[in-house]
Design an enzyme around this catalytic site. Structure first.
Site, PDB file in Angstrom:
ATOM      1  N   HIS A 170     -83.073  34.857   5.031  1.00  0.00           N
ATOM      2  CA  HIS A 170     -83.432  35.976   6.168  1.00  0.00           C
ATOM      3  C   HIS A 170     -84.449  35.617   6.600  1.00  0.00           C
ATOM      4  CE1 HIS A 170     -81.116  38.854   3.406  1.00  0.00           C
ATOM      5  NE2 HIS A 170     -81.509  37.997   2.284  1.00  0.00           N
ATOM      6  N   SER A 291     -91.943  23.093  32.576  1.00  0.00           N
ATOM      7  CA  SER A 291     -91.961  24.139  33.260  1.00  0.00           C
ATOM      8  C   SER A 291     -92.382  23.634  34.872  1.00  0.00           C
ATOM      9  CB  SER A 291     -92.530  25.300  32.751  1.00  0.00           C
ATOM     10  OG  SER A 291     -92.727  26.196  33.784  1.00  0.00           O
ATOM     11  N   LYS A 297     -96.010  24.086  29.513  1.00  0.00           N
ATOM     12  CA  LYS A 297     -94.735  24.392  28.731  1.00  0.00           C
ATOM     13  C   LYS A 297     -94.121  22.887  28.450  1.00  0.00           C
ATOM     14  CE  LYS A 297     -92.974  27.299  27.426  1.00  0.00           C
ATOM     15  NZ  LYS A 297     -91.960  28.247  28.349  1.00  0.00           N
ATOM     16  N   GLU A 304     -81.451  24.122  23.252  1.00  0.00           N
ATOM     17  CA  GLU A 304     -81.038  25.462  23.513  1.00  0.00           C
ATOM     18  C   GLU A 304     -79.714  25.244  24.145  1.00  0.00           C
ATOM     19  OE1 GLU A 304     -84.045  26.838  26.280  1.00  0.00           O
ATOM     20  OE2 GLU A 304     -85.416  25.996  25.209  1.00  0.00           O
TER      21      GLU A 304
END
Ligand code: ARG
Length: 472
Positions: A170, A291, A297, A304
Site C-alpha cells: 500500500h 525544465s 529541475k 514517465e
C-alpha cells in the site's frame, strides 16, 4: 522512395492497372485509394515479401509451372526490386496498393515471366506469410534487447549487495527487504516476458503459404517444400484458418503490452524514488531532462514515458482485438489493421527498452537513505510476533500484543524499543530482533526477502537467463 501521382511509370512510360482491372473497368476513386492503401506502412515487409516470393517461385519451378530460365529471371528481378527499395529509387504508383502489389508489378515490368509468379498464391496467404516471418524475426530482436535488460538488472542487484530498503505494501513501509531482492522482483517479471515471447514465437512458426485466397489450389503446389524453404517448423492444416488467423499478432501484442506494463511499474517506482521526498535514486544527467523555466529541475522523463506508453500499448492490443472479433472467415480487409498496431507496439518497446536500461544502469541508489528508512523499529514488528509464536503464543494473540505496543508508542511517544525490552514475553531478545541486520538475516523461507537468500536467488536468476539465451 518516390511516390508517383499518376499511374504511369517514368521509366517504362507504361500505365499500371490495379490487380483487378479485368473485372472492374472504372478507375478507382481517390477516396477509395486513400483508404485502401497500406503501402506506406507495409513497405516494411519488403524483405519478407521478396524472400517468400523467391521460395514460392522455386516451388513453381519444381512443379514445372516456371521453367529454369523463367525462375532465374524472376529471382533476378526480385533482387533488382529489393535493391530499388533499399536505394529508395523505386517508384510507387497510386495503384501499388500494398507491398505485394508493388513487388509483383515491378517484377512483371522487368520480366515477362513475372506474370507467372502469382500462380496458386493470393495476397491473402502472402500477407499472412510475410507478417509471420517479420514477427518471428522481430521477436528475436526484442528478446535480445530484453535479455540485455535482465542482465543489467542482475548486475545492478549484485552490485548493491546486501543493502536493505523498506519493503512496501500500500506504499506504506512494511518489512525491510534487500534492495537486490526488490530489483530482482522486477527481473522475474521480465523472465516471464521472455518466456511469453519464446512461446509466441514457437506458436507462430507455421507456414500459411499455399492456402491461396481461402481454399488452396487445384494446382499441385508443394506447401511442405515452401514451409521448409521459408524455415517454418510446420505447415497450416486448414486453408481458411491459415489466411484469417491473426492470433499470432494478438499474442505478440499481448506479450509487448504486458512487458510495457512491467516497464511502466518500474517507471512509476523510479519516479517516486527520484522525488526529494523519497530520495532513493539519483538518475544520471545523460538520462534525465531539465525544465525550460525552473532552473533546479531534474526530471525522470524516460520513466514517465515508460508509464505513459504502456497506455498506448494497451490501446494497440485492445484496438486490434476489437477489430478481430467481428471478422468472419476468411480474409477480410479489416485484417489489414493488424500491421499498424503491431508495428507501433514493436517500435514502442524497442525504443523503450534501451532507454530504460540506460537509465537504470547509470542510476545510483541512495542506499544510506534506504537503510535509514528501513531501520525504523516498527519494521520489525512482524518478526516480534513470530518470536512469540516460537514461544508457543498463538499468532493472533502475538499480533495483538505487538500492535498494542505500537499503539502505545505512537500515542504516548514512548520509545518502542524500551516498550519491547520491558515486555515480559519479549525482553532483550525481542529488542535485539528490531535491529535491521537481525531482521535482514533472520528470514528462513524459500525465496524470502532476506540477505541469506540472496546468493541462491542470484544463482537461479543467472541460470534462468542462461537457459533462455540458449533458446534465442
Ligand atoms: N494489404 C493487405 C493486408 O495487409 C493484403 C491482402 C489484401 N488482400 C485482398 N484480398 N485485398 O491485409
Amino acid at each position: 522512395m518516390k511516390f508517383g501521382k499518376k499511374n504511369t511509370t517514368e521509366e517504362t512510360g507504361k500505365t499500371a492497372q490495379p490487380l483487378w482491372h479485368g473485372r472492374i473497368k472504372e478507375t478507382s476513386a481517390d477516396a477509395l485509394q486513400n483508404l485502401n492503401t497500406s503501402i506506406s506502412f507495409d513497405l516494411r515487409l519488403y524483405k519478407e515479401d521478396i524472400f517468400a516470393s523467391k521460395i514460392h517461385a522455386q516451388m513453381l519451378k519444381d512443379i514445372k509451372i516456371l521453367s529454369k530460365e523463367e525462375l532465374a529471371e524472376v529471382i533476378s528481378a526480385l533482387n533488382t526490386v529489393e535493391s530499388e527499395i533499399e536505394e529508395g529509387t523505386i517508384e510507387i504508383l497510386p495503384t501499388d496498393e500494398d507491398i505485394h502489389t508493388l513487388v509483383e508489378r515491378r517484377v512483371t515490368e522487368i520480366t515477362e515471366a513475372g506474370g507467372r509468379l502469382h500462380t496458386g498464391r493470393s495476397r491473402n496467404d502472402q500477407v499472412a506469410t510475410d507478417l509471420r516471418l517479420w514477427t518471428k524475426k522481430t521477436i528475436t530482436e526484442i528478446l535480445k534487447s530484453l535479455i540485455g535488460f535482465q542482465e543489467m538488472l542482475l548486475e545492478k542487484a549484485i552490485s548493491v549487495g546486501p543493502a536493505m530498503m523498506p519493503g512496501y505494501t500500500h506504499l506504506q513501509q512494511a518489512q525491510p527487504v534487500p534492495l537486490a531482492h526488490h530489483l530482482l522482483a522486477h527481473g522475474w517479471a521480465l523472465s516471464r516476458d521472455v518466456e511469453r515471447f519464446l512461446e509466441t514465437r514457437a506458436r507462430l512458426d507455421v507456414s500459411p503459404l499455399g492456402a491461396g485466397a481461402l481454399a488452396g489450389s487445384s494446382l499441385p503446389l508443394d506447401v511442405q517444400a515452401v514451409a521448409e524453404g521459408l524455415d517454418f517448423s510446420s505447415v497450416f492444416n486448414n486453408s481458411l484458418d491459415a489466411v484469417s488467423d491473426r492470433d499470432f499478432v494478438a499474442d505478440t501484442l499481448y506479450a509487448l503490452t504486458i512487458l510495457g506494463v512491467h516497464l511502466s511499474r518500474i517507471g512509476e517506482e523510479t519516479i517516486v524514488w527520484a522525488s526529494n521526498e523519497f530520495n532513493y535514486i539519483e538518475l544520471d544527467g545523460s538520462y534525465s531532462t531539465g525544465s525550460s523555466m525552473m532552473p533546479q529541475k531534474k526530471n525522470p522523463d524516460i520513466a514517465e514515458l515508460a508509464r505513459g506508453k504502456s497506455g498506448r500499448l494497451i490501446g494497440d492490443l485492445t484496438g486490434f482485438l476489437s477489430t478481430l472479433k467481428g471478422v468472419p472467415l476468411a480474409y477480410n480487409k479489416d485484417l489489414q489493421e493488424d500491421k499498424e498496431a503491431l508495428f507501433d507496439a514493436v517500435d514502442t518497446i524497442l525504443n523503450l527498452l534501451p532507454a530504460m536500461k540506460g537509465m537504470l544502469e547509470t542510476a545510483t541508489f541512495n542506499t544510506k537513505r534506504m537503510n535509514e528508512q528501513a531501520s525504523s523499529p516498527y519494521m520489525g514488528t512482524t518478526d516480534l510476533a513470530e518470536l512469540m509464536v516460537q514461544n508457543g503464543i498463538p499468532f493472533r494473540e502475538a499480533h495483538s500484543i505487538v500492535a498494542g505496543l505500537v499503539q502505545e508508542s505512537l500515542e504516548h511517544g514512548n520509545d518502542f524499543k524500551d516498550l519491547v525490552t520491558s515486555h515480559p514475553l519479549l525482553g532483550s531478545e525481542g529488542a535485539n530482533l528490531l535491529q535491521l541486520d537481525t531482521i535482514a538475516s533472520n528470514k528462513k523461507t524459500h525465496g524470502a526477502g532476506g540477505t541469506n537468500q540472496l546468493e541462491q536467488q542470484f544463482k537461479k536468476y543467472k541460470e534462468n537467463i542462461a537457459e533462455n539465451k540458449e533458446k534465442l
